[in-house]
Design an enzyme around this catalytic site. Sequence first.
Site, PDB file in Angstrom:
ATOM      1  N   ASP A 173       0.848  -1.185   0.000  1.00 43.32           N
ATOM      2  CA  ASP A 173       0.000   0.000   0.000  1.00 43.32           C
ATOM      3  C   ASP A 173       0.888   1.241   0.000  1.00 43.32           C
ATOM      4  OD1 ASP A 173      -2.814   1.170   0.413  1.00 43.32           O
ATOM      5  OD2 ASP A 173      -1.796   1.916   2.191  1.00 43.32           O
ATOM      6  N   TYR A 285      -0.417  11.812   3.506  1.00 40.35           N
ATOM      7  CA  TYR A 285      -1.259  12.104   2.341  1.00 40.35           C
ATOM      8  C   TYR A 285      -1.438  13.606   2.115  1.00 40.35           C
ATOM      9  CZ  TYR A 285      -2.488   7.154   2.570  1.00 40.35           C
ATOM     10  OH  TYR A 285      -2.432   5.788   2.586  1.00 40.35           O
ATOM     11  N   HIS A 340      -7.232  -6.257  -0.341  1.00 43.03           N
ATOM     12  CA  HIS A 340      -6.154  -5.267  -0.313  1.00 43.03           C
ATOM     13  C   HIS A 340      -5.096  -5.629   0.716  1.00 43.03           C
ATOM     14  CE1 HIS A 340      -4.307  -1.281  -0.556  1.00 43.03           C
ATOM     15  NE2 HIS A 340      -4.350  -1.229   0.766  1.00 43.03           N
TER      16      HIS A 340
END
Length: 367
Positions: A173, A285, A340
């Site tokens: 990820d 982020y 995921h």
Amino acid sequence: MARPGAACPPPARRVMVAARALLFWALVYSYCGVCACIAGLRLLWSIGRRPGETFRWVVRENPPACLNDPSLGTHCYVRIKDSGLRFHYVAAGERGKPLMLLLHGFPEFWYSWRHQLREFKSEYRVVALDLRGYGETDAPPHKENYKLDCLIADIKDILESLGYNKCVLIGHDWGGMIAWLVAICYPEMVTKLIVVNFPHPSVFTEYILRHPSQLIKSGYYFFFQMPWFPEFMFTLNDFKVLKSLFTSQATGIGRKGCRLTAEDIEAYLYVFSQPGALTGPINHYRTLFSCLPLQNHEIIMPTLLLWGERDAFMEVEMAEITRIYVKNHFRLTILSEASHWLQQDQPDIVNKLIWTFLKEETKRKRE
């Protein structure tokens, strides 16, 4: 200041560049607003249904026993000279063996690699890191301290502080994003690259702008641009969102996967329920869009890309496109029933695929 004799861009080109930048930031902030409105409606719905439960938050003072399981390795710390930050990691396997460095994603921490710590310590010095801002690693207060350049430099500095000049680098990820970039910027430090459920960064940035479906799946990238509100939303209903990410039918590990135990879930809740524990991870982020666009860099070392086809956040088409950026041996394996959270979802299969790749590359070198 332009150098004497250097040609200046024509006015039309400057206007075009400025217009593209304006459209890009308009998209970012517009979608950020949309995501915030959706989150606000969910908050109001939760308050309307269960007002007493919405703001409930259990204080977790003691870590669950699984975080101190000696079979996973030893808890260690290293302070980086340049940044002054102290990093926490768990290490398994003898010192002096080849280094395998593991980079987790969001919202995870070193514990997401528990199955790999046990598996690969027989032949490697396995180090599962808490990235900058996560878990017991220091968390600088300003979002500017989480730019991609800082995150890349962290891995280089940690590698050197551990006494190594190269490693097998594995990332999942967001940790996969960092792994790709480390391999691009410091190829001499990465003997083999293994990435789990994250495409080459150039593929991701190009694909997301051309495919609205991926833009929607990556909505949290935009939502996280807001100050404090994303952290607040995570705390509602005693971190219900965090639990749902790993356990819900839409985003979690499926029925055929290795589901997280109640103690595993409690480990995640313990780490992320500490005061301020979510701000560092989300700050990763908050600086991303200022670092775009990423240049189209090639990967020159052998690379394995593992992908869970049931990934709720990343479309599988990006995995195949990644091939064009790897100028060495590239292997892609897509697991049809996996989510995921691949290295936790299907640990036995993932470990076997990694062993096969590592041994194939060793054999290929000898030949």
